[in-house]
Every structure is written in C-alpha cells, then in structure tokens.
Design a protein around this motif. Structure first.
Motif: not given
Length: 571
Positions: A442-444, A465-468, A534-536
């Motif tokens: 995971p990467r914020l 923010v999102a987890n890419s 859009t749970a990321d």
C-alpha cells in the motif's frame, strides 16, 4: 564519490569482507544506500541492515517497506548471496531508462527495502573457518555450556576443509556398496546377511573412545534462532533449540526490535537453504484455520513467485513438516500470525532438481527414497560437479577409530549450498518477484487539498488521500484481527502560542477509515457488485479560525502505507 563495488556471487564473504562490501555501496551511493547496525551477535559482531531508498523522495520511515533477511542458519550461506545480488541489481538499475530501470527507480522512489544479508554472523563465520564446523545456528552453548567428555563431535578431521562421512567395515553395519556402483552406499535389506557391510559415521573426533561404541554428540551449540521468535514460542521439550525464553538471543532480539519499531514493514522474505521451494504460512495451523481473504492473497502472490522463479510454492503446515507429528514455528509465525504482515520463507537450491530427481515429498524424501534417485545424483556429481558433490572414499588413519575411509556426499558445498558456478544463477531467480511484492505494498498518496472561506477568519480545510497500492493499507485481515494497524490518521499542525489560530471543528489528530487497495475484490463475472468502489480514498476535514494568509501544515499517515505531508494557504 567512491566507485561502486563489484561483488563476487560465486564466493561467500567472511564478516569483515561483508562489512567492507556493504559500506562500499553506502559510500558510493549515499542517496540510495545506508548501512546501520541493528545489534550485536553473541560474539559481538555487528548485524548490518542495509536501507535502500531514494532519500530525495523522502526518508525511509515515511515509506511502505519490504524486509528481507538471510543466513539465520549458520551454513546456509547462499541466503546471504541472494540478498547481495538483489542489493546490486537495485543500485545498478536505479535511474536506467530500460523497463527494469524504470521499475526499480519507481520502487526506490516510493518504497524502502530493509535488508539484513546475514542475521547470524557468528554461525556463518564458523562455517567459513579454515577448519569449519557446520552447526544449526547460533554459536552460544545451549542448553548447557559443558564441553562433551566423551562421544564423537562432528568436524573436519583430515583438514581438507570439508565434513564428510567415515566408512568403517563392520559385519553388523546397516550399509553396503551398491552392486553396480561401489562408490554409492545403500541400505542393507531387511533379513539380508552374509555380505560385505559397513557402519557409516559422521566425520569427527571421538573423546574417551572405549574401542567398541560410538555416540554422536549433539552440537554443543544447540540453539536454532528461527525457533526463538515470540509468536508460538515453545520450550525445549516441545521445540528443540528454541532458547530459554522468546527473543532471548541477541540476533533474534535485534530483528524483533527493528521490525517492531518500523511498522511501515508490510511484507517480508527470509532466505534459507535448501530444497528449491517457496514456503508460505501458516506453520502452526492448517489452511482451514486461516482467514480466507489472507489465504487467497497468499496463494495469488505465491503463484506469482512460482511463475517468476520456477520454484514450487507450498504450505508449511500441509507440505513441509520435518515429521508428520511436528509443528514448525518460527519467523513466519511472528511476522504473519503475530504482526499480520505478509511473509515467505524461500529455501534456495535443489540438487535433486539439478539431477533430474522428481521430489514432491520434500522432507519425507530424505527419510526414504528409491536408490535410482541416488544414482541420478551421483551421475550429476560426476558430470556437472567434477565428482566433488559425492567425494570418492579415501583411506585415512583416524586417531581414535584406526583405519577408516572418508568420503560420500559433501552436504555443505553441494547440498546446503550450490557449487560456486551455480550460485548467481540460483539467486537471480528472485529479484523480479521481490520487486512485484514491494510494488504491491500500500502507498498513501495526496489526492488534493481544499480550502473554503466560511467567514472573514473561519475556513473549512479538507485533505483527501488515496491508497495507490495493490494491497490494502492494513495488508492482511490478520493485522485487523490482531489490532496491529489503525486507519488513516489525519493531523492538522497548528502553531502553538498564537491565539488568533484555533480549531473550531474536527480534532488535531483523528482516525479515518482503513483504505483498500486496487486489488479487485471479486472477478468481473461475480453476481454481486462491490459495495464500495472508492474504498481506497479518505478525507480529513477541519474548520479553523485564523487570519487570511495563514499557512498550515497537514499530514496523513498509515503505518504500512506511508506518510503524506502538505501545506495549505488560507486565501
């Protein structure tokens, strides 16, 4: 700037040489490589961790991390080579324009690699000594410090740098020469009598020999560092070599302390030898007892590993037990079952596979297998190893046993480890898989910030923010179950001592949701649509009172997904 070193992957480095090599990388590429000691071994040697990341894009603790280690077991020296090979590939590929270079550059820009090439420097040093001994792990005497007063201690008796087998003629022996290949010793058949038989004894010296009986002593150094980890630790009567209490040994404690203080570590691999197999958790329970989502994830990444390396990927519990009634616990229990991070053991190198021996029984094969397998291995020794994997029997006058012959399988140099010419080829299988795991972490990332005026000195601030990454921010459901990781933590950093700036709504620090990754939760043909597409993503929101033009710092963090920092201007 110092020049980049050129390592030798066909040789094993002693501790001093290894230290010089690692620091040479750090001196040549200080922006990518740093070397730190995470502790001292039993004999006082530094245990080095190599930190690999592009510091221009952020410090290591702000990035999601992948851990790898090697050589926790003394004579499993190729495990250290696997780490060194990956280190060299990363630093030489960074910044290059080809596909691998772009991948590695993105990896080191966005993630960090923590690498301990040799977790057990004392045991490796003993294995590499001019007159070696091949113990299981740590050199600390355990469970007792007493020197043996009788019996045989396994070691090199003829000074050739190898530890082989002694062959002694004995009508009561359990071994005989193969009828067509007299170099090969095979088991005497049930009920067989009247032939030429031998007793096979490990190479070593005998104390207080009575001229009749020989007892092979256990290694005085009876610790197994891989059994000393906290999770599922068991006392000696249940798990040999586990030590007096969890993490009692300095080498294990150094690793435990480092990983515990670096919650950004989301996945790990520990390199061992030998069997030529990738092992996945769990070690103490069956797949039926695993969290289903974690099992699916493990199977997916293990299949990728098998495809990339040619090594089969199997379950420790179901397919890799030393004895069908035994349970094997170790690093995999602590890192996955305790901490909820992904973890694999890689057993490098399979002489069976080299010789064309089909082995799907793994550990059980060593207990019993057809003699045809031994003949294939002997042929491999002759044709591919210059006759050195199986050493011809040579007469020797043993100081206690008298006339013996020394020979047989060289387990250290051709079984525990590949011969020098094959070491680089063997470890070169793994970097692509490690890159794929690390890049799946995971990467914020910052999506955007919003500032909206609600009045002359009041403002609504939003941080999105999102987890890419492919994996969720928590990495495994086990981590959620064990309450190891929090959701995204949003913070607004208000300057202290300024009465004009205050928080009207929201908290200075508040916990948001757990973020999923971009891994699909079901196949495209699933009948049930996803509940949250859009749970990321997550948003932190505050209302503040502050003069126009004020600049405020914001941050968001997730233990295993990294840290995002930004500023907003109230305009």
């Amino acid at each position: 700037m110092a020049s980049l070193p050129t390592p030798r992957f066909d040789q094993f480095y002693r501790h001093e040489e290894l230290t010089q090599l690692l620091f040479s990388y750090a001196e040549a590429l200080p922006n990518l490589v740093s070397v730190r000691s995470i502790g001292k071994s039993h004999e006082g040697r530094d245990i080095w961790v190599v930190v690999l990341t592009n510091t221009a894009s952020g410090i290591d603790v702000d990035k999601p991390a992948f851990w790898l280690d090697g050589n926790i077991h003394a004579a499993e020296l190729t495990a250290c080579t696997a780490c060194l090979y990956y280190l060299h590939q990363l630093v030489t590929s960074f910044g290059e324009s080809d596909e691998l270079g772009r991948q590695v550059t993105h990896l080191l820009d966005t993630r960090v690699i923590y690498m301990v090439p040799r977790l057990n420097p004392d045991g490796a040093e003993l294995a590499l000594a001019d007159r070696p001994r091949h113990i299981r792990s740590s050199v600390r005497p355990y469970p007792y410090a007493d020197e043996p007063v009788d019996g045989l201690t396994i070691e090199d008796v003829d000074g050739d740098g190898r530890i082989l087998t002694m062959r002694v003629p004995d009508p009561h022996g359990g071994w005989k020469k193969h009828a067509d290949e007299p170099r090969l010793m095979v088991q005497r058949e049930p009920g067989e009598y009247g032939g030429e038989y031998f007793r096979l004894i490990p190479e070593g010296f005998v104390k207080a020999h009575n001229g009749l009986t020989v007892t092979v002593n256990k290694d005085r150094e009876g610790l197994d560092l891989n059994r000393n980890f906290p999770s599922e630790w068991r006392q000696e009567f249940k798990q040999v070599g586990a030590g007096p209490y969890p993490a009692s040994e300095p080498e294990v404690r150094a690793m435990v302390d480092f990983i515990a203080s670096h919650p950004n570590i989301g996945a790990a691999i520990s390199y061992h030898t030998h069997s030529g197999v990738i092992l996945r958790p769990m070690g103490t329970q069956s797949d039926d007892d695993m969290i289903a989502e974690d099992l699916w994830c493990y199977k997916r990444f293990s299949e990728l590993g098998a495809k990339a390396t040619g090594y089969p990927a199997i379950s420790i519990w179901h397919e890799f037990k030393y004895h069908p009634k035994d349970v094997i616990s170790g690093t995999q229990d602590w890192i996955y079952e305790h901490l909820g991070a992904l973890f694999w053991v890689v057993e490098l190198w399979s002489p069976n596979r080299e010789a064309g021996v089909e082995n799907t029984r793994w550990i059980e094969w060593y207990r019993d297998h057809p003699v045809e397998d031994d003949l294939k291995l002997l042929k491999w020794s002759d044709e591919q190893c210059g006759g050195q994997a199986h050493v011809d029997w040579t007469p020797f006058h043993h100081p206690q046993l008298g006339a013996v012959e020394i020979g047989g399988w060289d387990k250290m140099n051709y079984w525990r480890n590949p011969p020098p010419a094959l070491r680089e080829r063997e470890v070169a299988r793994f970097p692509a898989w490690m890159n794929q795991i690390a890049l799946s972490l995971p990467r914020l990332e910052l999506l955007r910030t919003e500032v909206r005026a609600l009045g002359p000195d009041s403002w609504r601030i939003r941080l999105a923010v999102a987890n890419s990454g492919y994996l969720p921010a928590y990495v495994t459901r086990r981590a959620l179950e064990r309450k190891i990781v929090r959701g995204v933590m949003f913070e607004i950093h208000l300057p202290s001592g300024n009465p004009e700036i205050s928080l009207i709504a929201g908290k200075e620090r508040m916990e948001g949701p757990q973020l999923e990754g971009h891994a699909p939760q079901a196949s495209l043909l699933s009948f049930l649509p996803p509940r949250e597409v859009t749970a990321d993503r997550a948003v932190g929101e505050w209302i503040v009172r502050a003069p126009k033009g004020t600049r405020l710092a914001l941050s968001a963090s997730a233990e295993r997904a990294g840290v995002v920092r930004t500023e907003v201007s109230l305009d």
